[in-house]
Motif scaffolding. Structure first.
Motif, mmCIF file in Angstrom:
data_model
loop_
_atom_site.group_PDB
_atom_site.id
_atom_site.type_symbol
_atom_site.label_atom_id
_atom_site.label_comp_id
_atom_site.label_asym_id
_atom_site.label_seq_id
_atom_site.Cartn_x
_atom_site.Cartn_y
_atom_site.Cartn_z
ATOM 1 N N GLY A 1 -23.861 0.574 1.498
ATOM 2 C CA GLY A 1 -24.269 1.820 0.884
ATOM 3 C C GLY A 1 -24.694 1.655 -0.560
ATOM 4 O O GLY A 1 -24.315 0.700 -1.234
ATOM 5 N N THR A 2 -25.512 2.581 -1.023
ATOM 6 C CA THR A 2 -26.085 2.494 -2.360
ATOM 7 C C THR A 2 -25.993 3.841 -3.049
ATOM 8 O O THR A 2 -26.168 4.887 -2.422
ATOM 9 C CB THR A 2 -27.566 2.091 -2.264
ATOM 10 O OG1 THR A 2 -27.662 0.947 -1.458
ATOM 11 C CG2 THR A 2 -28.133 1.798 -3.619
ATOM 12 N N LEU A 3 -25.694 3.780 -4.312
ATOM 13 C CA LEU A 3 -25.680 4.978 -5.137
ATOM 14 C C LEU A 3 -27.040 5.054 -5.825
ATOM 15 O O LEU A 3 -27.506 4.073 -6.382
ATOM 16 C CB LEU A 3 -24.565 4.812 -6.178
ATOM 17 C CG LEU A 3 -24.095 6.032 -6.936
ATOM 18 C CD1 LEU A 3 -23.360 6.959 -5.995
ATOM 19 C CD2 LEU A 3 -23.154 5.589 -8.049
ATOM 20 N N ARG A 4 -27.689 6.216 -5.746
ATOM 21 C CA ARG A 4 -29.012 6.301 -6.353
ATOM 22 C C ARG A 4 -29.051 7.453 -7.346
ATOM 23 O O ARG A 4 -28.682 8.578 -7.010
ATOM 24 C CB ARG A 4 -30.048 6.519 -5.253
ATOM 25 C CG ARG A 4 -31.464 6.264 -5.703
ATOM 26 C CD ARG A 4 -32.418 6.370 -4.552
ATOM 27 N NE ARG A 4 -32.510 5.119 -3.807
ATOM 28 C CZ ARG A 4 -33.487 4.863 -2.946
ATOM 29 N NH1 ARG A 4 -34.432 5.753 -2.738
ATOM 30 N NH2 ARG A 4 -33.521 3.731 -2.290
ATOM 31 N N MET A 5 -29.438 7.146 -8.575
ATOM 32 C CA MET A 5 -29.509 8.196 -9.583
ATOM 33 C C MET A 5 -30.949 8.398 -9.993
ATOM 34 O O MET A 5 -31.630 7.439 -10.360
ATOM 35 C CB MET A 5 -28.682 7.791 -10.815
ATOM 36 C CG MET A 5 -27.204 7.970 -10.631
ATOM 37 S SD MET A 5 -26.297 7.227 -11.995
ATOM 38 C CE MET A 5 -26.510 5.502 -11.673
ATOM 39 N N HIS A 6 -31.421 9.650 -9.905
ATOM 40 C CA HIS A 6 -32.800 9.922 -10.289
ATOM 41 C C HIS A 6 -32.883 10.226 -11.771
ATOM 42 O O HIS A 6 -32.139 11.048 -12.285
ATOM 43 C CB HIS A 6 -33.346 11.094 -9.467
ATOM 44 C CG HIS A 6 -33.595 10.690 -8.049
ATOM 45 N ND1 HIS A 6 -34.778 10.139 -7.628
ATOM 46 C CD2 HIS A 6 -32.781 10.721 -6.972
ATOM 47 C CE1 HIS A 6 -34.700 9.848 -6.340
ATOM 48 N NE2 HIS A 6 -33.487 10.193 -5.908
ATOM 49 N N ILE A 7 -33.775 9.520 -12.428
ATOM 50 C CA ILE A 7 -33.972 9.763 -13.852
ATOM 51 C C ILE A 7 -35.460 9.967 -14.055
ATOM 52 O O ILE A 7 -36.248 9.044 -13.815
ATOM 53 C CB ILE A 7 -33.487 8.576 -14.695
ATOM 54 C CG1 ILE A 7 -31.974 8.410 -14.513
ATOM 55 C CG2 ILE A 7 -33.821 8.775 -16.160
ATOM 56 C CD1 ILE A 7 -31.493 7.040 -14.779
ATOM 57 N N GLY A 8 -35.861 11.150 -14.433
ATOM 58 C CA GLY A 8 -37.287 11.446 -14.539
ATOM 59 C C GLY A 8 -37.926 11.297 -13.184
ATOM 60 O O GLY A 8 -37.417 11.805 -12.183
ATOM 61 N N ASP A 9 -39.021 10.502 -13.129
ATOM 62 C CA ASP A 9 -39.641 10.297 -11.820
ATOM 63 C C ASP A 9 -39.207 8.971 -11.195
ATOM 64 O O ASP A 9 -39.564 8.660 -10.075
ATOM 65 C CB ASP A 9 -41.175 10.407 -11.908
ATOM 66 C CG ASP A 9 -41.691 9.753 -13.172
ATOM 67 O OD1 ASP A 9 -40.866 9.474 -14.066
ATOM 68 O OD2 ASP A 9 -42.909 9.530 -13.282
ATOM 69 N N GLY A 10 -38.436 8.172 -11.932
ATOM 70 C CA GLY A 10 -37.935 6.929 -11.338
ATOM 71 C C GLY A 10 -36.480 7.092 -10.945
ATOM 72 O O GLY A 10 -35.922 8.177 -11.018
ATOM 73 N N TYR A 11 -35.873 5.994 -10.519
ATOM 74 C CA TYR A 11 -34.455 6.071 -10.196
ATOM 75 C C TYR A 11 -33.780 4.724 -10.448
ATOM 76 O O TYR A 11 -34.434 3.693 -10.516
ATOM 77 C CB TYR A 11 -34.252 6.511 -8.740
ATOM 78 C CG TYR A 11 -34.869 5.585 -7.739
ATOM 79 C CD1 TYR A 11 -34.172 4.457 -7.291
ATOM 80 C CD2 TYR A 11 -36.142 5.815 -7.235
ATOM 81 C CE1 TYR A 11 -34.738 3.594 -6.383
ATOM 82 C CE2 TYR A 11 -36.708 4.959 -6.326
ATOM 83 C CZ TYR A 11 -36.009 3.847 -5.897
ATOM 84 O OH TYR A 11 -36.564 2.986 -5.019
ATOM 85 N N GLN B 1 -32.290 -0.088 -14.893
ATOM 86 C CA GLN B 1 -31.801 -0.825 -13.734
ATOM 87 C C GLN B 1 -31.244 -2.180 -14.160
ATOM 88 O O GLN B 1 -30.162 -2.575 -13.759
ATOM 89 C CB GLN B 1 -32.955 -1.013 -12.742
ATOM 90 C CG GLN B 1 -32.583 -1.798 -11.499
ATOM 91 C CD GLN B 1 -31.634 -1.021 -10.597
ATOM 92 O OE1 GLN B 1 -31.925 0.088 -10.199
ATOM 93 N NE2 GLN B 1 -30.493 -1.608 -10.314
ATOM 94 N N GLN B 2 -32.009 -2.862 -15.028
ATOM 95 C CA GLN B 2 -31.550 -4.178 -15.466
ATOM 96 C C GLN B 2 -30.323 -4.070 -16.356
ATOM 97 O O GLN B 2 -29.476 -4.950 -16.360
ATOM 98 C CB GLN B 2 -32.670 -4.935 -16.196
ATOM 99 C CG GLN B 2 -33.822 -5.347 -15.308
ATOM 100 C CD GLN B 2 -33.394 -6.222 -14.149
ATOM 101 O OE1 GLN B 2 -32.385 -6.898 -14.198
ATOM 102 N NE2 GLN B 2 -34.151 -6.192 -13.074
ATOM 103 N N LEU B 3 -30.231 -2.969 -17.109
ATOM 104 C CA LEU B 3 -29.042 -2.769 -17.939
ATOM 105 C C LEU B 3 -27.812 -2.667 -17.053
ATOM 106 O O LEU B 3 -26.776 -3.280 -17.318
ATOM 107 C CB LEU B 3 -29.181 -1.503 -18.773
ATOM 108 C CG LEU B 3 -29.936 -1.629 -20.089
ATOM 109 C CD1 LEU B 3 -30.037 -0.272 -20.773
ATOM 110 C CD2 LEU B 3 -29.206 -2.606 -21.013
#
Lengths: 379, 303
Positions: B135-145, B6-8
């Motif tokens: 609006g927000t784009l949300r990408m799931h990675i593993g169990d976080g996003y 997220q910070q990246l």
């Protein structure tokens, strides 16, 4: 004897020192010796204002020493000024004792307010005047030593050096803003009561501080003169004009620069220490990069590499600033900006260049400071 | 893990904007060797122009996002470009043959003038613009996003396109070749028939246009600004330019991205309050080990 040798070929310096001597006599006389009702009476407000200008002049002098003579453009010199000021402020805070709002004999008010139960280690010793005065020169000097050693050893020069000095003062600004840094945070240190047992607000103390500022500026001027007229000063000018050539001639360029940088930082620290009791407050705003930039402008407006030009610049720009702020409070920065543009467009050598231009026409050899002047070198 | 990602992403957005502003510093430094202290304030002016254009568009009843953003970008870039040109013309060109110090001081003066002109004309209180893109784009990675507002996606796309276009202009077009020639050797370039004064003007316009692009993007994202925003972001962008090696165009972009990433990572993982201290600490450290920046060439001096 020494003074005479130092001021030889330095017409500007002679004038500055004479004016300062006159101030030393006239100001206390007009302030304390003349009754309040007389038109000749000088109010404490004006004495303090003059004292403030004197501190700025000493600061400008310290910058001119490294920028004018060694080509090191420090955009963070205000940091050393502020550090010296904080050392003095800490001493003054400790002098308040139990007369603060909370009446705690050990802790300054802001620490009581933050629920601290003991003094941080770096506050110890500041209740002693001699210790605080030692710190006034040691803290800025040490910072300059470490910072300069790292920077000069890696041969960081020119615009890169300017930006990292600016980064340094900006980082200090942000640190001193924090409450947990232990320097009063946003409000800084204020509400001082007395210095060496004399009440800070009293007219006589103000005069005393004024005299101390005049003396500091005079001694500072002579010291800078001593440096730049010595053989060491010649090497320093050589470094400014051709650093690599000086290095190839066998001089340890870094050592000279470092030595001068530390000396300049110490002078700035002393200026800060004299400034704080006169204005009665020190806060992180003094670290703001804008202050350091303004300082560069004083020196540039006055005339670089002349020493007395820095003093003239500090006085004239700050006088203009005071005058404008009271006359058109909204437009003063606007006017100051216009002043900078106009001075550079029409007076490239600064204010002292005005006098110099006429002199040069008569005798082309007579450079302002008796040292070789160079037209163009890295800013 | 997801906090790092997220910070990246946040850092990349912030860094691309730093890069856009840093371009103005680095190009001006490369071509005439001066620090344009007024550049941050050009950015600040562009934020105000953005707000004015937005207000005008909504006054005329235009609300469709693509039209609004197109007009805002176009008008802001053009008007800010005119500011850049005027500043160079008024404050720097008359000093072309004077000492190197002179334009520096007149730049500081120009910066004060711009700040106070805006303060007097627009008021000292901070201003705001409405949100244009929700609006927000949300990408799931593993169990976080990892989440990314559409505005941030737009910033990334616009900033990197801006850099792409600039790189193309400098590398491939005749104008770019003339710019590079003037940067390498101004005297020789003018002997070969390049109007170097005009090229220097173009460089100021290009720098101002890039700052305007950054101004539009940041203003739309943050929503609020005042007459003093130019200072801090100017210092940061300058830091980015120096970090990458001042005078080097890819260096400015790289420096911007590195600074943005370092700042976001530090504030996300360690401490938000000291993120600026960290950013400047990083600058000092890099310069001590690489005194001419990451991509800068060490200055060769004839002795």
């Amino acid at each position: 004897m020494l003074i005479r040798r130092l001021l030889e070929n330095d017409r500007g310096g002679q004038i500055v020192l004479l004016v300062l001597l006159a101030l030393l006599v006239v100001v206390p006389l007009l302030s304390l010796g003349v009754s309040d009702t007389s038109v000749w009476h000088l109010s404490t407000y004006n004495v303090t204002l003059l004292g403030k200008y004197l501190c700025y002049a000493l600061l400008a002098l310290s910058l001119d020493l490294i920028w004018g003579y060694c080509g090191i453009l420090s955009l963070g010199h205000g940091a050393f000024f502020a550090l010296g000021g904080y050392c003095m402020g800490m001493y003054l805070m400790r002098q308040i004792g139990d007369r603060g709002v909370y009446g705690n004999p050990e802790l300054p008010d802001f620490m009581v307010f933050l629920n601290w139960d003991h003094l941080p280690w770096y506050w110890h010793g500041f209740d002693m005047f001699w210790f605080a005065m030692l710190m006034v020169v040691l803290v800025p000097g040490l910072l300059a030593l470490v910072f300069g050693w790292l920077a000069f050893r890696s041969r960081v020069t020119g615009v890169y050096l300017s930006i990292i000095t600016q980064a340094l003062t900006y980082a200090l600004l942000l640190t001193f803003f924090r409450n947990e840094a232990g320097f009063g945070g946003n409000n800084g240190l204020t509400d001082f009561k007395d210095i060496l047992g004399f009440p800070v607000q009293a007219d006589t103390t103000r005069i005393g501080l004024f005299i101390a500022s005049v003396l500091a500026l005079m001694l500072g001027y002579l010291l800078c003169r001593l440096v730049v007229t010595s053989r060491l000063g010649r090497v320093i000018v050589a470094i400014r004009d051709a650093e690599s050539r000086t290095r190839f001639s066998g001089y340890q360029v870094e050592h000279f620069k470092l030595w001068l940088f530390v000396l300049s930082a110490m002078l700035a620290g002393i200026a800060g220490a004299l400034f704080v009791p006169q204005v009665g407050i020190i806060n992180p705003g003094e670290f703001s990069p804008l202050n350091s930039i303004e300082l560069v402008v004083w020196v540039a407006v006055g005339g670089r590499a002349t020493l007395f030009g820095a003093i003239a610049g500090a006085f004239s720009v700050n006088y203009a600033k005071t005058w404008f702020t009271s006359l058109y409070p909204e437009a003063w920065l606007f006017a100051l900006g216009a002043l900078f543009v106009l001075v550079t467009l029409f007076l490239p050598k600064g204010l002292v260049g005005l006098a110099g231009q006429r002199k040069w026409r008569r005798t082309p050899k007579a450079a302002l400071s008796g040292l070789p002047q160079q037209q163009e070198y890295a800013s | 893990m997801d906090i790092v990602l997220q910070q990246l992403v946040n850092g990349l957005t912030l860094g691309s904007v730093y890069g856009l502003i840093a371009v103005g510093y680095t190009m001006v430094y490369g071509i005439i060797g001066m620090i344009n202290f007024a550049h941050g304030d050009v950015y600040m002016v562009s934020a105000y122009i953005t707000a004015i254009v937005l207000a005008l568009l909504s006054f005329f009843g235009i609300h469709s996002f693509p039209v609004v953003i197109l007009f805002t970008l176009l008008l802001t870039i053009i008007i800010t470009g005119v500011y850049g040109w005027t500043i160079e013309r008024v404050a720097y060109r008359p000093l072309r043959n004077s000492t190197r110090l002179a334009p520096l001081i007149s730049a500081i003066g120009m910066s004060l003038i711009l700040q106070n002109y805006v303060q007097i004309a627009q008021g000292a209180r901070s201003q705001g613009v409405p949100t244009l893109l929700d609006g927000t784009l949300r990408m799931h990675i593993g169990d976080g996003y990892v989440q990314l507002t559409y505005m941030k996606v737009f910033i990334l796309v616009a900033a990197f396109s801006g850099m792409g276009i600039l790189t193309y202009i400098i590398q491939k077009t005749t104008l770019g070749r003339m710019c590079r020639a003037t940067q390498q050797d101004r005297k020789m370039a003018s002997i070969l028939g390049i109007n170097t004064d005009r090229i220097i003007s173009y460089v100021f316009v290009i720098g101002a246009a890039m700052a305007a692009l950054a101004g539009v993007l940041i203003t739309l994202d943050y929503g609020s600004f005042d007459f003093f925003v130019g200072f801090v972001i100017g210092v940061k962008a300058f830091t980015a330019a120096v970090l990458g090696g001042i005078g080097s165009l890819p260096g400015a972009m790289l420096g911007g991205v590195i600074l943005g990433l370092a700042e976001s990572l530090f504030s996300g993982l360690v401490n938000t309050d000291y993120k600026d201290v960290f950013a400047f600490g990083l600058l000092v450290t890099i310069l001590i080990f690489r005194p001419s920046g990451l991509l800068g060439k060490p200055a060769v001096e004839k002795v």
